[in-house]
Design a protein around this motif. Structure first.
Motif, PDB file in Angstrom:
ATOM      1  N   THR A 697       0.826 -17.467   2.290  1.00 31.49           N
ATOM      2  CA  THR A 697       2.225 -17.264   2.669  1.00 31.49           C
ATOM      3  C   THR A 697       3.079 -17.035   1.449  1.00 31.49           C
ATOM      4  O   THR A 697       3.930 -16.134   1.405  1.00 31.49           O
ATOM      5  CB  THR A 697       2.730 -18.479   3.442  1.00 31.49           C
ATOM      6  N   PHE A 698       2.800 -17.802   0.406  1.00 28.41           N
ATOM      7  CA  PHE A 698       3.548 -17.661  -0.848  1.00 28.41           C
ATOM      8  C   PHE A 698       3.299 -16.283  -1.469  1.00 28.41           C
ATOM      9  O   PHE A 698       4.227 -15.602  -1.906  1.00 28.41           O
ATOM     10  CB  PHE A 698       3.143 -18.780  -1.807  1.00 28.41           C
ATOM     11  N   ILE A 699       2.061 -15.877  -1.440  1.00 29.64           N
ATOM     12  CA  ILE A 699       1.723 -14.569  -2.029  1.00 29.64           C
ATOM     13  C   ILE A 699       2.314 -13.449  -1.215  1.00 29.64           C
ATOM     14  O   ILE A 699       2.808 -12.457  -1.757  1.00 29.64           O
ATOM     15  CB  ILE A 699       0.193 -14.425  -2.129  1.00 29.64           C
ATOM     16  N   ILE A 700       2.324 -13.603   0.096  1.00 30.37           N
ATOM     17  CA  ILE A 700       2.863 -12.533   0.940  1.00 30.37           C
ATOM     18  C   ILE A 700       4.345 -12.341   0.660  1.00 30.37           C
ATOM     19  O   ILE A 700       4.850 -11.211   0.618  1.00 30.37           O
ATOM     20  CB  ILE A 700       2.630 -12.871   2.424  1.00 30.37           C
ATOM     21  N   ILE A 701       5.059 -13.436   0.430  1.00 30.51           N
ATOM     22  CA  ILE A 701       6.489 -13.324   0.129  1.00 30.51           C
ATOM     23  C   ILE A 701       6.685 -12.549  -1.154  1.00 30.51           C
ATOM     24  O   ILE A 701       7.529 -11.655  -1.247  1.00 30.51           O
ATOM     25  CB  ILE A 701       7.130 -14.714   0.052  1.00 30.51           C
ATOM     26  N   ILE A 702       5.891 -12.887  -2.185  1.00 32.66           N
ATOM     27  CA  ILE A 702       6.015 -12.173  -3.474  1.00 32.66           C
ATOM     28  C   ILE A 702       5.653 -10.701  -3.317  1.00 32.66           C
ATOM     29  O   ILE A 702       6.363  -9.815  -3.800  1.00 32.66           O
ATOM     30  CB  ILE A 702       5.140 -12.833  -4.536  1.00 32.66           C
ATOM     31  N   LEU A 703       4.602 -10.470  -2.592  1.00 41.17           N
ATOM     32  CA  LEU A 703       4.174  -9.087  -2.387  1.00 41.17           C
ATOM     33  C   LEU A 703       5.198  -8.305  -1.602  1.00 41.17           C
ATOM     34  O   LEU A 703       5.450  -7.113  -1.843  1.00 41.17           O
ATOM     35  CB  LEU A 703       2.830  -9.049  -1.664  1.00 41.17           C
ATOM     36  N   GLY A 704       5.807  -8.992  -0.673  1.00 46.66           N
ATOM     37  CA  GLY A 704       6.829  -8.296   0.111  1.00 46.66           C
ATOM     38  C   GLY A 704       7.971  -7.838  -0.741  1.00 46.66           C
ATOM     39  O   GLY A 704       8.518  -6.757  -0.570  1.00 46.66           O
ATOM     40  N   LEU A 705       8.375  -8.695  -1.684  1.00 47.93           N
ATOM     41  CA  LEU A 705       9.454  -8.311  -2.591  1.00 47.93           C
ATOM     42  C   LEU A 705       9.063  -7.086  -3.424  1.00 47.93           C
ATOM     43  O   LEU A 705       9.852  -6.187  -3.632  1.00 47.93           O
ATOM     44  CB  LEU A 705       9.823  -9.496  -3.495  1.00 47.93           C
ATOM     45  N   ARG A 706       7.855  -7.079  -3.894  1.00 50.25           N
ATOM     46  CA  ARG A 706       7.412  -5.925  -4.711  1.00 50.25           C
ATOM     47  C   ARG A 706       7.294  -4.672  -3.858  1.00 50.25           C
ATOM     48  O   ARG A 706       7.593  -3.580  -4.299  1.00 50.25           O
ATOM     49  CB  ARG A 706       6.071  -6.237  -5.366  1.00 50.25           C
ATOM     50  N   PHE A 707       6.845  -4.832  -2.638  1.00 53.26           N
ATOM     51  CA  PHE A 707       6.749  -3.683  -1.756  1.00 53.26           C
ATOM     52  C   PHE A 707       8.120  -3.105  -1.475  1.00 53.26           C
ATOM     53  O   PHE A 707       8.268  -1.887  -1.340  1.00 53.26           O
ATOM     54  CB  PHE A 707       6.058  -4.075  -0.443  1.00 53.26           C
ATOM     55  N   CYS A 708       9.052  -3.955  -1.370  1.00 56.76           N
ATOM     56  CA  CYS A 708      10.411  -3.465  -1.123  1.00 56.76           C
ATOM     57  C   CYS A 708      10.899  -2.620  -2.282  1.00 56.76           C
ATOM     58  O   CYS A 708      11.604  -1.633  -2.110  1.00 56.76           O
ATOM     59  CB  CYS A 708      11.383  -4.646  -0.890  1.00 56.76           C
ATOM     60  N   ARG A 709      10.606  -3.032  -3.499  1.00 59.74           N
ATOM     61  CA  ARG A 709      11.048  -2.274  -4.675  1.00 59.74           C
ATOM     62  C   ARG A 709      10.322  -0.930  -4.794  1.00 59.74           C
ATOM     63  O   ARG A 709      10.904   0.053  -5.159  1.00 59.74           O
ATOM     64  CB  ARG A 709      10.820  -3.097  -5.952  1.00 59.74           C
ATOM     65  N   ARG A 710       9.061  -0.937  -4.465  1.00 58.88           N
ATOM     66  CA  ARG A 710       8.269   0.292  -4.680  1.00 58.88           C
ATOM     67  C   ARG A 710       8.237   1.144  -3.436  1.00 58.88           C
ATOM     68  O   ARG A 710       7.769   2.274  -3.470  1.00 58.88           O
ATOM     69  CB  ARG A 710       6.834  -0.068  -5.078  1.00 58.88           C
ATOM     70  N   ARG A 711       8.738   0.606  -2.315  1.00 58.73           N
ATOM     71  CA  ARG A 711       8.763   1.327  -1.059  1.00 58.73           C
ATOM     72  C   ARG A 711       7.403   1.893  -0.728  1.00 58.73           C
ATOM     73  O   ARG A 711       7.234   2.972  -0.192  1.00 58.73           O
ATOM     74  CB  ARG A 711       9.795   2.493  -1.102  1.00 58.73           C
ATOM     75  N   LYS A 712       6.386   1.120  -1.064  1.00 60.34           N
ATOM     76  CA  LYS A 712       5.017   1.584  -0.778  1.00 60.34           C
ATOM     77  C   LYS A 712       4.153   0.399  -0.450  1.00 60.34           C
ATOM     78  O   LYS A 712       4.060  -0.527  -1.223  1.00 60.34           O
ATOM     79  CB  LYS A 712       4.390   2.305  -1.984  1.00 60.34           C
ATOM     80  N   PRO A 713       3.549   0.421   0.715  1.00 61.34           N
ATOM     81  CA  PRO A 713       2.693  -0.713   1.053  1.00 61.34           C
ATOM     82  C   PRO A 713       1.438  -0.731   0.226  1.00 61.34           C
ATOM     83  O   PRO A 713       0.905   0.301  -0.138  1.00 61.34           O
ATOM     84  CB  PRO A 713       2.380  -0.472   2.537  1.00 61.34           C
ATOM     85  N   ARG A 714       0.985  -1.979  -0.081  1.00 58.68           N
ATOM     86  CA  ARG A 714      -0.227  -2.146  -0.898  1.00 58.68           C
ATOM     87  C   ARG A 714      -1.260  -2.912  -0.109  1.00 58.68           C
ATOM     88  O   ARG A 714      -0.951  -3.596   0.868  1.00 58.68           O
ATOM     89  CB  ARG A 714       0.105  -2.933  -2.165  1.00 58.68           C
ATOM     90  N   LEU A 715      -2.459  -2.865  -0.557  1.00 58.95           N
ATOM     91  CA  LEU A 715      -3.535  -3.625   0.050  1.00 58.95           C
ATOM     92  C   LEU A 715      -3.713  -4.923  -0.716  1.00 58.95           C
ATOM     93  O   LEU A 715      -3.634  -4.937  -1.946  1.00 58.95           O
ATOM     94  CB  LEU A 715      -4.852  -2.845   0.017  1.00 58.95           C
ATOM     95  N   LEU A 716      -3.912  -5.989   0.022  1.00 61.20           N
ATOM     96  CA  LEU A 716      -4.193  -7.258  -0.593  1.00 61.20           C
ATOM     97  C   LEU A 716      -5.688  -7.445  -0.644  1.00 61.20           C
ATOM     98  O   LEU A 716      -6.395  -7.150   0.311  1.00 61.20           O
ATOM     99  CB  LEU A 716      -3.547  -8.381   0.246  1.00 61.20           C
ATOM    100  N   PHE A 717      -6.168  -7.944  -1.819  1.00 61.46           N
ATOM    101  CA  PHE A 717      -7.607  -8.172  -1.901  1.00 61.46           C
ATOM    102  C   PHE A 717      -7.867  -9.298  -2.870  1.00 61.46           C
ATOM    103  O   PHE A 717      -6.988  -9.719  -3.615  1.00 61.46           O
ATOM    104  CB  PHE A 717      -8.364  -6.914  -2.328  1.00 61.46           C
ATOM    105  N   ASP A 718      -9.053  -9.745  -2.833  1.00 56.66           N
ATOM    106  CA  ASP A 718      -9.477 -10.874  -3.660  1.00 56.66           C
ATOM    107  C   ASP A 718      -9.358 -10.510  -5.123  1.00 56.66           C
ATOM    108  O   ASP A 718      -9.796  -9.440  -5.547  1.00 56.66           O
ATOM    109  CB  ASP A 718     -10.919 -11.223  -3.305  1.00 56.66           C
ATOM    110  N   GLY A 719      -8.768 -11.405  -5.870  1.00 50.20           N
ATOM    111  CA  GLY A 719      -8.608 -11.138  -7.292  1.00 50.20           C
ATOM    112  C   GLY A 719      -9.905 -11.011  -8.024  1.00 50.20           C
ATOM    113  O   GLY A 719      -9.949 -10.534  -9.134  1.00 50.20           O
ATOM    114  N   ALA A 720     -10.964 -11.445  -7.439  1.00 46.78           N
ATOM    115  CA  ALA A 720     -12.272 -11.340  -8.112  1.00 46.78           C
ATOM    116  C   ALA A 720     -12.838  -9.942  -8.032  1.00 46.78           C
ATOM    117  O   ALA A 720     -13.808  -9.642  -8.687  1.00 46.78           O
ATOM    118  CB  ALA A 720     -13.230 -12.345  -7.495  1.00 46.78           C
ATOM    119  N   VAL A 721     -12.241  -9.058  -7.192  1.00 51.33           N
ATOM    120  CA  VAL A 721     -12.778  -7.696  -7.026  1.00 51.33           C
ATOM    121  C   VAL A 721     -12.004  -6.769  -7.931  1.00 51.33           C
ATOM    122  O   VAL A 721     -10.779  -6.688  -7.852  1.00 51.33           O
ATOM    123  CB  VAL A 721     -12.673  -7.226  -5.567  1.00 51.33           C
TER     124      VAL A 721
END
Length: 799
Positions: A697-721
């Protein structure tokens, strides 16, 4: 033994580029010396060291004769008697008897003339033509009457010949020696006291001839005198000396000459008969006399080379015993009946092939026993060969090379030498000289191919045969024996000998270890072929080894991570239409060629009719539009298979979430373990999901903020990949047309809570058939406002 050295002269001259020393040596030896008797020391007389004669192959040759009467002891240098020497046989009545020899030495060629004076010894006793003669003398003969008696003959000469006569004591006769105008001697019985037939009818007289040798030898003649009535005249020859010329090889019974004597008496007293008086045993075998006519005929084989002049005495006697004699001289004329004799005196055989032109390899002597023009000889080589004859000393020819020899082209020569005399008709002799060429190591081994190539499949067994190199050496025996070996070098930092070996005898190249196509695909080595000559010659050849691929690598899936390693989830908008790109399976294969051609296939799917995968690219697309009735959670199992024989494959699982609302994300825990073989207990699942949900939930909030700035949806994935472009192993390369990494994709990573079951990944593609970002991630601008907040910021596109 008595010997003397009569003459020694030395001179040097240069002839045809060869040096010769020409000396005359003279020795004297008695006839009938035992074999092995020493005549003189040649080495001392010529100033040679004793070993020189042996090194230079000294030899003795008799001039003009087939038999060799002398030889040289190579160890001591002494000239020795090798055969019985009979002066009377060699020279007859000739006072000076000389045998001529030639001493031949080689390296350099040297010829010495040796004359051997044969001294006479008293080995022959005087002999009369007959052992008994009969004289009929009239009783009226007056004192002083003379009656001829043929003198005794001794084959010896000088003091050893007949020196005196002794007449047995009697009352009527004395003996006296007379000499004719031709120089011959004869004896005379002189009546010293008249005969009286009534007193004594027969008188026997013994005449003895004595020589002057030591010990003294003698011969006897019995004379039987019968006393008769008058017979006053002895026969008289028409010539004191008869001479005749006879060609050699004259046929038997050929008439040579006729002697004639007349007796002045009448009747029986005037009848004359002829007989051979003093004559040698050799002449007696060659000639015969007709007693009545006085004709002399050929009775044997006449050979000019055996004798050129014969002498005999012919006696004419009347019926009462009165006689006279005459001398007959027969000269033999030469006929060209002897072919030249070719003798191979010395020969270097075999000849090294590297001898320089002009090298003397043999010595040839040519002799013709004929005389004069018939004796002159021309010598030549009949065929075209790299040899020629050069005249040397007298009748000697040097056989020399004219050009460089090559055993590999011609290994031996049969040289035909002909000798022709100048007689009429000319006679020719032929001799074949066989010469072998000795090999030297002048040819390096030559490989059959300029280079060799070998293809070997990887994972080969140790001792695998790669290829066989072959080199030929035209030299002979050890010079042509080829030995193979590897030249030192390195392959991938290791000695070449740890990869390959070569059989030294056969040239078979074999592997020492197993090769791996994925480590290296080819390498070169150098094989050396060396002969066994001295010094050895060598040559090298390149052997290129190409390692062919074997399907020994299973396809490696880069994305998504293989099942059991991570939980990969793709978010698919509910508004996705048929043909939209929702994800891509990325795989590579360490093999090459068709072994690396990958094909993709969905082997298990929650809804088999919803998604499809491209056979070659691995792109996963919708087959139809997504409907509300489709299950939100989709599990797809993809098999990646290569094209090798046999084929190898790998599988991966991909989880797709059909949703436009990210609030549904916590429910992914149910999908994560759907069809999973995990044995985790339920309380671990609840704890893990709770913690993951909090951080997510915490990460989604941060990602949402970044998506708003870039106006481009991103894929979330494991940091190990990692990003696939940087994840590729360094030994993998994209092969166009193989289906691996075929399209260009952009991936961004976002670190979440680290949970391997709560990662998201969004993918964007620049292919024309890829679902646009606005269609993939949202249907309306406000769809994700509840989760991501204000989306007024214009989206950025990474390229």
């Amino acid at each position: 033994m008595e010997q003397s050295r009569l003459d020694l002269c030395v001179f040097l001259f240069l002839w045809f580029g060869l040096h010769f020393v020409h000396c005359d040596l003279s020795y004297s030896v008695k006839e009938e010396m035992k074999r092995g008797s020493v005549i003189g020391n040649i080495a001392v007389d010529l100033g040679f060291e004793v070993g020189t004669l042996s090194i230079r192959k000294a030899r003795i040759k008799t001039v003009g004769r087939e038999r060799t009467y002398c030889d040289v002891n190579l160890r001591s240098g002494e000239l020795i008697v090798s055969e019985r020497i009979d002066r009377e046989e060699q020279c007859g009545e000739i006072a000076s008897c000389v045998l001529n020899f030639e001493l031949l030495l080689e390296s350099p060629l040297e010829l010495h003339h040796i004359s051997l004076q044969i001294q006479d010894i008293n080995d022959n006793a005087p002999s009369f033509p007959t052992d008994f003669i009969k004289l009929e003398i009239s009783e009226s003969a007056v004192k002083g009457a003379r009656y001829r008696v043929n003198a005794a003959h001794d084959e010896d000469i000088g003091p050893n010949a007949v020196q005196s006569y002794s007449l047995k004591r009697n009352n009527h006769f004395v003996f006296n020696i007379q000499t004719t105008s031709a120089g011959s001697k004869y004896g005379e019985l002189i009546l010293d006291k008249e005969l009286d037939r009534e007193e004594r009818k027969e008188i026997k007289i013994l005449l003895t001839a004595l020589d002057g040798g030591s010990p003294q030898r003698s011969g006897t003649l019995t004379i039987d005198v019968t006393v008769l009535d008058a017979n006053d005249n002895a026969p008289v020859f028409s010539q004191a000396v008869y001479e005749a010329s006879l060609p050699e090889n004259s046929p038997l019974k050929s008439l040579i000459v006729t002697v004639s004597a007349m007796d002045a008496d009448d009747g029986v007293n005037g009848e004359v008969t002829y007989g051979l008086g003093r004559i040698s045993d050799k002449s007696r075998k060659l000639f015969s006399l007709d007693r009545q006519s006085g004709e002399i005929f050929v009775a044997g084989d006449i050979d000019f080379e055996d004798g050129t002049r014969y002498e005999m005495f012919v006696e004419a006697r009347d019926s009462y015993g009165l006689s006279s004699d005459t001398k007959v001289i027969i000269r033999i004329t030469d006929v060209n009946d002897n072919s030249p004799a070719i003798s191979l005196i010395s020969l270097t055989n075999p000849i090294p092939e590297d001898v320089s032109p002009g090298t003397e390899v043999g010595l040839i002597n040519v002799q013709d026993r004929d005389f004069g023009r018939n004796q002159k000889v021309r010598c030549a080589i009949q065929q075209t060969v790299p040899f020629k004859l050069i005249p040397s000393i007298k009748n000697y020819y040097s056989l020399v090379t004219t050009e460089k020899l090559d055993r590999e082209l011609v290994s031996e020569y049969n040289i035909t030498i002909s000798a022709t005399d100048e007689g009429s008709p000319p006679l020719t002799s032929v001799k074949v000289v066989h010469i072998s060429i000795a090999d030297i190591n002048d040819n390096p081994p030559v490989f059959e191919e300029q280079s060799y190539s070998s293809y070997v499949p990887e994972n080969n067994k140790q001792g695998h045969s790669l290829c066989s190199v072959k080199a030929h050496d035209p030299d002979w025996r050890q010079n042509g024996t080829v030995i193979y070996s590897l030249l030192p070098g390195e392959v991938n930092g290791a000695p070449v000998s740890s990869y390959l070996s070569v059989n030294g005898d056969t040239g078979l190249v074999q592997s020492v270890r197993s090769f791996d196509y994925e480590q290296f695909r080819s390498f070169k080595v150098y094989v050396m072929a060396r002969d066994n000559g001295s010094p050895p010659l060598r040559s090298n050849v390149t052997v290129s080894v190409f390692i062919t691929d074997v399907n020994d690598n299973t396809p490696q899936i880069l994305y998504p991570a293989p099942e059991g390693n991570s939980f990969m989830t793709e978010l698919v908008p509910k508004a996705a239409q048929g043909g939209s790109l929702v994800s891509k399976v990325i795989a590579v294969d360490g093999d090459s060629g068709q072994n690396a051609w990958l094909s993709y296939q969905i082997i298990k799917s929650t809804d088999p009719g919803l998604f499809k995968i491209d056979l070659h690219s691995g792109e996963i697309r919708t087959q139809r539009d997504i409907s509300d009735s489709d299950n939100m959670k989709q599990n797809i199992v993809v098999a990646v298979k290569d094209n090798g024989q046999p084929s190898l494959s790998a599988t991966c699982s991909m989880f797709l979430l059909i949703s436009d609302n990210l609030a549904e994300v916590p429910e992914l825990k149910d999908m994560a373990y759907e069809d999973s073989s995990s044995k985790l207990t339920s309380y671990l699942i609840i704890a893990l999901v709770s913690v993951s949900t909090f951080f997510l939930t915490f990460i989604i909030i941060i990602l949402g903020l970044r998506f708003c700035r870039r106006r481009k949806p991103r894929l979330l994935f494991d940091g190990a990949v990692a990003i696939p472009s940087s994840y590729l192993p360094p030994n993998y390369a994209d092969v166009d047309g193989t289906g691996t990494l075929r399209s260009t994709y952009n991936y961004d990573a976002y670190l979440t809570t680290g949970s391997r079951t709560s990662d998201f990944k969004f993918v964007t593609s620049y292919n024309d058939n890829t679902l646009p970002a606005d269609q993939t991630l949202r249907k309306n601008p406000t769809d994700f406002e509840e989760v991501f907040g204000d989306l007024d910021v214009s989206p950025e596109v990474n390229r």
